[in-house]
Design a protein around this motif. Structure first.
Motif, PDB file in Angstrom:
ATOM      1  N   THR A 115       1.993  -9.044  -4.213  1.00 10.84           N
ATOM      2  CA  THR A 115       2.224 -10.485  -4.295  1.00 10.84           C
ATOM      3  C   THR A 115       1.442 -11.219  -3.216  1.00 10.84           C
ATOM      4  O   THR A 115       0.870 -12.289  -3.456  1.00 10.84           O
ATOM      5  CB  THR A 115       3.727 -10.802  -4.154  1.00 10.84           C
ATOM      6  OG1 THR A 115       4.453 -10.116  -5.170  1.00 10.84           O
ATOM      7  CG2 THR A 115       3.984 -12.302  -4.273  1.00 10.84           C
ATOM      8  N   ALA A 116       1.402 -10.634  -2.025  1.00 10.29           N
ATOM      9  CA  ALA A 116       0.637 -11.223  -0.927  1.00 10.29           C
ATOM     10  C   ALA A 116      -0.850 -11.260  -1.261  1.00 10.29           C
ATOM     11  O   ALA A 116      -1.540 -12.245  -0.973  1.00 10.29           O
ATOM     12  CB  ALA A 116       0.873 -10.436   0.359  1.00 10.29           C
ATOM     13  N   GLY A 117      -1.371 -10.193  -1.894  1.00  4.70           N
ATOM     14  CA  GLY A 117      -2.780 -10.147  -2.267  1.00  4.70           C
ATOM     15  C   GLY A 117      -3.119 -11.204  -3.307  1.00  4.70           C
ATOM     16  O   GLY A 117      -4.147 -11.895  -3.196  1.00  4.70           O
ATOM     17  N   LEU A 118      -2.256 -11.346  -4.322  1.00  8.98           N
ATOM     18  CA  LEU A 118      -2.456 -12.373  -5.339  1.00  8.98           C
ATOM     19  C   LEU A 118      -2.505 -13.761  -4.710  1.00  8.98           C
ATOM     20  O   LEU A 118      -3.402 -14.567  -4.988  1.00  8.98           O
ATOM     21  CB  LEU A 118      -1.336 -12.297  -6.373  1.00  8.98           C
ATOM     22  CG  LEU A 118      -1.301 -13.378  -7.453  1.00  8.98           C
ATOM     23  CD1 LEU A 118      -0.993 -12.771  -8.816  1.00  8.98           C
ATOM     24  CD2 LEU A 118      -0.248 -14.437  -7.119  1.00  8.98           C
ATOM     25  N   THR A 119      -1.535 -14.045  -3.844  1.00 10.24           N
ATOM     26  CA  THR A 119      -1.464 -15.360  -3.189  1.00 10.24           C
ATOM     27  C   THR A 119      -2.640 -15.568  -2.246  1.00 10.24           C
ATOM     28  O   THR A 119      -3.210 -16.662  -2.175  1.00 10.24           O
ATOM     29  CB  THR A 119      -0.150 -15.494  -2.401  1.00 10.24           C
ATOM     30  OG1 THR A 119       0.946 -15.113  -3.240  1.00 10.24           O
ATOM     31  CG2 THR A 119       0.057 -16.915  -1.920  1.00 10.24           C
ATOM     32  N   ALA A 120      -3.014 -14.511  -1.532  1.00  9.01           N
ATOM     33  CA  ALA A 120      -4.088 -14.607  -0.533  1.00  9.01           C
ATOM     34  C   ALA A 120      -5.406 -15.020  -1.175  1.00  9.01           C
ATOM     35  O   ALA A 120      -6.098 -15.914  -0.671  1.00  9.01           O
ATOM     36  CB  ALA A 120      -4.251 -13.273   0.188  1.00  9.01           C
ATOM     37  N   PHE A 121      -5.768 -14.392  -2.293  1.00  9.78           N
ATOM     38  CA  PHE A 121      -7.072 -14.702  -2.884  1.00  9.78           C
ATOM     39  C   PHE A 121      -7.035 -15.959  -3.738  1.00  9.78           C
ATOM     40  O   PHE A 121      -8.086 -16.551  -4.009  1.00  9.78           O
ATOM     41  CB  PHE A 121      -7.612 -13.491  -3.640  1.00  9.78           C
ATOM     42  CG  PHE A 121      -8.122 -12.434  -2.715  1.00  9.78           C
ATOM     43  CD1 PHE A 121      -9.355 -12.575  -2.101  1.00  9.78           C
ATOM     44  CD2 PHE A 121      -7.342 -11.327  -2.400  1.00  9.78           C
ATOM     45  CE1 PHE A 121      -9.817 -11.625  -1.203  1.00  9.78           C
ATOM     46  CE2 PHE A 121      -7.804 -10.364  -1.500  1.00  9.78           C
ATOM     47  CZ  PHE A 121      -9.044 -10.517  -0.897  1.00  9.78           C
ATOM     48  N   MET A 122      -5.838 -16.408  -4.131  1.00  9.25           N
ATOM     49  CA  MET A 122      -5.721 -17.734  -4.719  1.00  9.25           C
ATOM     50  C   MET A 122      -5.989 -18.801  -3.654  1.00  9.25           C
ATOM     51  O   MET A 122      -6.695 -19.785  -3.879  1.00  9.25           O
ATOM     52  CB  MET A 122      -4.325 -17.920  -5.328  1.00  9.25           C
ATOM     53  CG  MET A 122      -4.060 -19.296  -5.933  1.00  9.25           C
ATOM     54  SD  MET A 122      -3.388 -20.481  -4.730  1.00  9.25           S
ATOM     55  CE  MET A 122      -1.777 -19.772  -4.409  1.00  9.25           C
ATOM     56  N   LEU A 123      -5.452 -18.563  -2.458  1.00 11.43           N
ATOM     57  CA  LEU A 123      -5.613 -19.526  -1.362  1.00 11.43           C
ATOM     58  C   LEU A 123      -7.009 -19.487  -0.743  1.00 11.43           C
ATOM     59  O   LEU A 123      -7.469 -20.483  -0.177  1.00 11.43           O
ATOM     60  CB  LEU A 123      -4.579 -19.253  -0.268  1.00 11.43           C
ATOM     61  CG  LEU A 123      -3.115 -19.529  -0.600  1.00 11.43           C
ATOM     62  CD1 LEU A 123      -2.212 -19.068   0.541  1.00 11.43           C
ATOM     63  CD2 LEU A 123      -2.900 -21.018  -0.867  1.00 11.43           C
TER      64      LEU A 123
END
Length: 392
Positions: A115-123
């Motif tokens: 979940t952190a990876g998904l959010t990180a590369f969206m941001l």
């Protein structure tokens, strides 16, 4: 609200706020952005459904206009001059920010690593909607042309999004438990870029042939209409094939400039006129998609995480430009130019929530907060320091 009245409010309000912020020596697009945010905040539920449905098309149209203008302003000689630096700028800053955010989100928000990876590369994706018009404005003023700094930023930022969105898709696939070959997905990044550039080259040459063959029968306005229509079709096909269609659009402009510079200059002038309208629409719509209340829920911790991510991105930009021949002031400007986020965050911020993933509401809040914080910050820094940091 009646759609005709709504469009009048968007255009007149965006135009007025843009002029007002210009008087304050601030970027006009910042005023347009704030106008959209203010309208959505004070008049919730007043946006016509037809406008909400048309938003993706309108945003895509505005992006196509600015990317065509960017391509029509980048010559082969210039691209050779900045090629390697632009290549490094296309993925190193994004990778630095994405990895930093992954661990920060896991630590501060207790997200799982996926979940952190998904959010990180969206941001971590930068916003072409903010960066491209800003760099074109600087180029038009002749600032930074000696070492082609605006062109480095333009070329790098266009691929940065491809890199970030691809990695976002990898993490999304892992979270939704679809069949996924990670190695194949990562290999899709260069494949996506190639699949974007090749159609751009073919279309560019085809349009040159068509325009020259019918030069006595087709006016610049009609040429512009054909160019925009085909570009919109390319974006649609690119979405279906998961190719870097936006990079392909820049390639079309690049080919036309190289092989028919007189046609390119006429098209660039016509697109500059269209951009007056498209700019207002784009930034007001981005503002309308921002929910201030949702952003507030992520609080100071969210702002801290985003700021630390920007710090990691800045380190990445500094390293990517280490062998570029740019001086420290010019490299600092590149850091400022790589701060704004808006389009990708507005488009992908609600994906996790819509997919029913854990922390979806918090992820959306972080996306909104990133837009509110970085778009104005980047715009102001670009406007205030372009002349001070770049040579004419």
């Amino acid at each position: 609200m009646d759609i005709n009245l709504f469009i009048v409010i968007i255009l007149l309000g965006g135009w007025f706020m843009g002029r007002f912020f210009n008087k304050l020596k601030l970027p006009s697009v910042l005023g347009m952005l704030i106008w959209g945010i203010s309208f959505a905040f004070f008049f919730p539920g007043k946006i016509p459904k037809s406008i909400e449905t048309a938003q993706p098309f309108l945003k895509s149209f505005a992006l196509i206009v600015i990317l065509l203008r960017a391509g029509l302003g980048i010559s082969k000689k210039t691209l050779k001059q900045v090629g390697f630096t632009a290549f490094l700028m296309s993925f190193i800053p994004c990778l630095f920010e994405g990895i930093a955010l992954l661990f920060l989100l896991h630590f501060f928000f207790e997200f799982s690593y996926l979940t952190a990876g998904l959010t990180a590369f969206m941001l971590s994706a930068v916003s072409p909607a903010v960066i491209v018009p800003s760099m074109l404005d600087i180029k038009a003023k002749g600032i930074g042309e000696k070492k082609q700094v605006p062109t480095i930023v333009l070329a790098g930022a266009s691929v940065d999004d491809v890199f970030a969105i691809t990695l976002f898709s990898v993490f999304l696939s892992l979270l939704t438990k679809t069949n996924l070959n990670i190695t194949k997905s990562l290999m899709n990044i260069p494949l996506s870029i190639i699949m974007g550039i090749i159609p751009g080259i073919i279309i560019g040459f085809a349009l040159i042939y068509y325009f020259k063959k019918r030069k006595d029968h087709i006016k610049t306005t009609e040429q512009t209409l054909v160019l925009l229509t085909i570009s919109m079709l390319l974006v649609r096909v690119g979405d279906l094939l998961h190719s870097a269609a936006l990079l392909g659009i820049m390639t079309i402009g690049f080919i036309i400039l190289e092989k028919a510079d007189n046609i390119a200059h006429d098209l660039a002038r016509k697109l500059a006129q269209i951009w007056i309208f498209a700019e207002i629409i784009l930034f007001v719509l981005i503002g309308l998609s921002v929910d201030v209340k949702v952003a507030y829920n992520s609080g100071l911790i969210g702002l801290l995480v985003i700021s630390l991510g920007l710090t990691a991105r800045s380190i990445g930009v500094w390293l990517a430009t280490a062998f570029s021949g740019l001086n420290r002031k010019e490299r600092l400007f590149c850091i400022f130019a790589y701060l704004p986020k808006a389009t990708v965050q507005a488009a992908l911020g609600s994906v996790a929530l819509n997919a029913g993933l854990a922390h979806g509401q918090t992820i959306l809040a972080l996306a909104v907060l990133a837009i509110l914080f970085t778009a104005p910050l980047g715009l102001v820094l670009i406007r205030l320091f372009s002349k001070k940091l770049l040579e004419d």
